[in-house]
Design an enzyme around this catalytic site. Sequence first.
Site, PDB file in Angstrom:
ATOM      1  N   GLU A  61      -9.087  -9.822   2.898  1.00 50.22           N
ATOM      2  CA  GLU A  61      -9.420  -8.424   2.638  1.00 50.22           C
ATOM      3  C   GLU A  61     -10.756  -8.333   1.904  1.00 50.22           C
ATOM      4  OE1 GLU A  61      -6.266  -6.048   0.960  1.00 50.22           O
ATOM      5  OE2 GLU A  61      -7.607  -4.390   0.452  1.00 50.22           O
ATOM      6  N   SER A 120       0.840  -1.204   0.000  1.00 50.61           N
ATOM      7  CA  SER A 120       0.000   0.000   0.000  1.00 50.61           C
ATOM      8  C   SER A 120       0.872   1.250   0.000  1.00 50.61           C
ATOM      9  CB  SER A 120      -0.925  -0.001   1.222  1.00 50.61           C
ATOM     10  OG  SER A 120      -0.192  -0.163   2.421  1.00 50.61           O
ATOM     11  N   GLU A 149      -0.016 -12.469  -2.168  1.00 51.64           N
ATOM     12  CA  GLU A 149      -1.422 -12.427  -2.576  1.00 51.64           C
ATOM     13  C   GLU A 149      -1.706 -13.520  -3.600  1.00 51.64           C
ATOM     14  OE1 GLU A 149      -2.432  -8.584  -4.144  1.00 51.64           O
ATOM     15  OE2 GLU A 149      -1.691  -7.529  -2.372  1.00 51.64           O
TER      16      GLU A 149
HETATM   17  O1  KIV Z   1      -0.550  -3.277   1.585  1.00 49.08           O
HETATM   18  C1  KIV Z   1      -1.269  -3.275   2.584  1.00 49.08           C
HETATM   19  O2  KIV Z   1      -1.332  -2.306   3.351  1.00 49.08           O
HETATM   20  C2  KIV Z   1      -2.056  -4.483   2.855  1.00 49.08           C
HETATM   21  C3  KIV Z   1      -3.101  -4.392   3.902  1.00 49.08           C
HETATM   22  C4  KIV Z   1      -4.201  -3.489   3.495  1.00 49.08           C
HETATM   23  C5  KIV Z   1      -3.609  -5.736   4.300  1.00 49.08           C
HETATM   24  O3  KIV Z   1      -1.838  -5.487   2.232  1.00 49.08           O
HETATM   25 NA    NA Z   2      -0.532  -5.206   0.445  1.00 52.41          NA
END
Ligand code: KIV
Ligand code: NA
EC number: 2.1.2.11
Length: 264
Positions: free
Chosen positions: A180, A45, A113
């Site tokens: 998620e 993220s 993922e």
């Molecule tokens: O990248 C991220 O912050 C995540 C979380 C939202 C689980 O994978």
């Molecule tokens: Na992530």
Amino acid sequence: MAVTINTLREYKEKGEAFSALTSYDATFAQVVSEAGVDVILIGDSLGMVLQGQSSTLPVTMEHMVYHTSCVAQGNKGSLIMADMPFMSYGTIPDALDNAAELMRAGAHMVKLEGTDWMRDTIEALSERGIPVCAHLGLTPQFVNKFGGYKVQGRSEKAAEAMIEHACELEAAGADVILLECVPAPLAARITQAVRAPVIGIGAGCDTDGQVLVVYDMLGLTTGRKPRFVKDFMAESRSIPEAIAAYAKAVKERTFPAEEHTFKA
Ligand code: KIV
Ligand code: NA
């Protein structure tokens, strides 16, 4: 005492919820760990919240290693989980080399993922001493296959498949499952189906743990605020206080509430 995978397993056995937050630098890592948040995630993220990209796809191993080492310097005993970025685990040799780099930078666990196709990759990592979190449901690296950021597992067929994938990946060696944006009843079924601790984001209050992007829970959401986000800064006088309030709300299972949850 430092949080380990065993700590998370004990929480699950005792039915005690645990908290996780993202961090990308040493200062946040120190504040988050000192607030008693059990897991720090260096999420990809960071592509969105630090770099201003519109997806996580441009994030590279170099970025992840840099931010993981920053977090490791500030951490005071939380378990450090690092995301493997887009296409860094497309083959098993790539996954091994790249996971090793994140572990050398200070991660205690890596997160991937995907679904059942990751079975052999997770087995290879796990056998070589690298703990793995398998991220299922809305997996943002798949945004172009999903055609957007959408709640996953809404049909019974998709729900059954997700349960099966979680079980298969656990059997392959995944130590933690992260869900998620899945309906709360499905997240509850998966949490019961696996022995591994399950962390949720937008997955209701019945998972073993909860995670949020730290900027979101501090009210720093720039786009549309997702349903599962709560701004803990609104009721706090400082950032450390807001982070402590989040950890407490997760422990007491007052967060997430109905309003943060997808029902079906
Ligand atoms: O990248 C991220 O912050 C995540 C979380 C939202 C689980 O994978
Ligand atoms: Na992530």
